[in-house]
Design an enzyme around this catalytic site. Structure first.
Site, mmCIF file in Angstrom:
data_model
loop_
_atom_site.group_PDB
_atom_site.id
_atom_site.type_symbol
_atom_site.label_atom_id
_atom_site.label_comp_id
_atom_site.label_asym_id
_atom_site.label_seq_id
_atom_site.Cartn_x
_atom_site.Cartn_y
_atom_site.Cartn_z
ATOM 1 C CG HIS A 1 -0.141 0.086 2.512
ATOM 2 N ND1 HIS A 1 0.329 -1.038 3.174
ATOM 3 C CD2 HIS A 1 0.279 1.155 3.238
ATOM 4 C CE1 HIS A 1 1.013 -0.658 4.243
ATOM 5 N NE2 HIS A 1 1.002 0.664 4.301
ATOM 6 C CG HIS B 1 7.352 4.615 1.030
ATOM 7 N ND1 HIS B 1 7.018 5.685 1.844
ATOM 8 C CD2 HIS B 1 7.339 3.520 1.832
ATOM 9 C CE1 HIS B 1 6.831 5.258 3.072
ATOM 10 N NE2 HIS B 1 7.012 3.938 3.098
#
Length: 177
Positions: free
Chosen positions: A37, A120
């Site tokens: 995620h 990220h």
């Protein structure tokens, strides 16, 4: 007391492509693909009232869907690397969405996030991986060229306190429209 965070889900096809980078790095604890995620805002361990207020406020977000582009592999931690990541291009859409989450969570009574937002996807947690080994790994692998996906929603995840994170449970989903 739930541990909560908001995030963009990584689609299965992108997760599968990212999973091809697994292996070849001593001291890496690889995350399960279904736990990939892009964290937008960590709320932490909150009481039920704060969790309900946060969920309500997040429902007020009105943003259009947008493209999420992965730029390459990197590591957090400098001389003591602690995570291997796939960098996400900090587009205005993702930066603005994260800033709105920050404002809303402050309104819900949570303290300001102290860390700078660096979008990220965490691929692995690193323990006792030398900076040299991480640099060699990154040099050999380069990164995920041309990987991107369309963010159609963000979610409120809960997690249990565990080593390496996960499993994550979607507590609420909010469409981008």
């Amino acid at each position: 007391m739930p541990r909560l965070f908001t995030a963009l889900e990584v689609p299965d096809d992108v997760g599968a492509a990212l999973s091809s980078y697994r292996g070849g790095l001593s001291g890496a604890r690889w995350l399960d693909v279904e736990n990939y995620h892009v964290t937008l805002r960590f709320l932490g361990d909150v009481d039920e009232d704060t969790a309900q207020e946060a969920a309500y406020l997040l429902g007020q977000v009105r943003r259009a869907p947008f493209a999420v582009t992965l730029e390459g592999l990197d590591a957090f931690g400098g001389s003591r690397p602690r995570a291997l990541i796939a960098r996400v291009a900090p587009s205005p859409a993702i930066v603005d969405l994260q800033a709105e989450h920050e404002r809303l969570m402050r309104r819900a009574g949570l303290p300001a996030e102290r860390r700078k937002f660096t979008p990220h996807v965490t691929l692995a947690r690193l323990r006792d991986s030398s900076s040299r080994a991480v640099a060699d790994y990154l040099g050999l692998r380069g990164g995920p060229p041309g990987l991107s996906f369309r963010a159609e929603r963000f979610v409120l995840y809960s997690s249990r306190d565990s080593v390496g994170g996960g499993p994550y449970v979607v507590e609420a989903a909010y469409p981008l429209r």
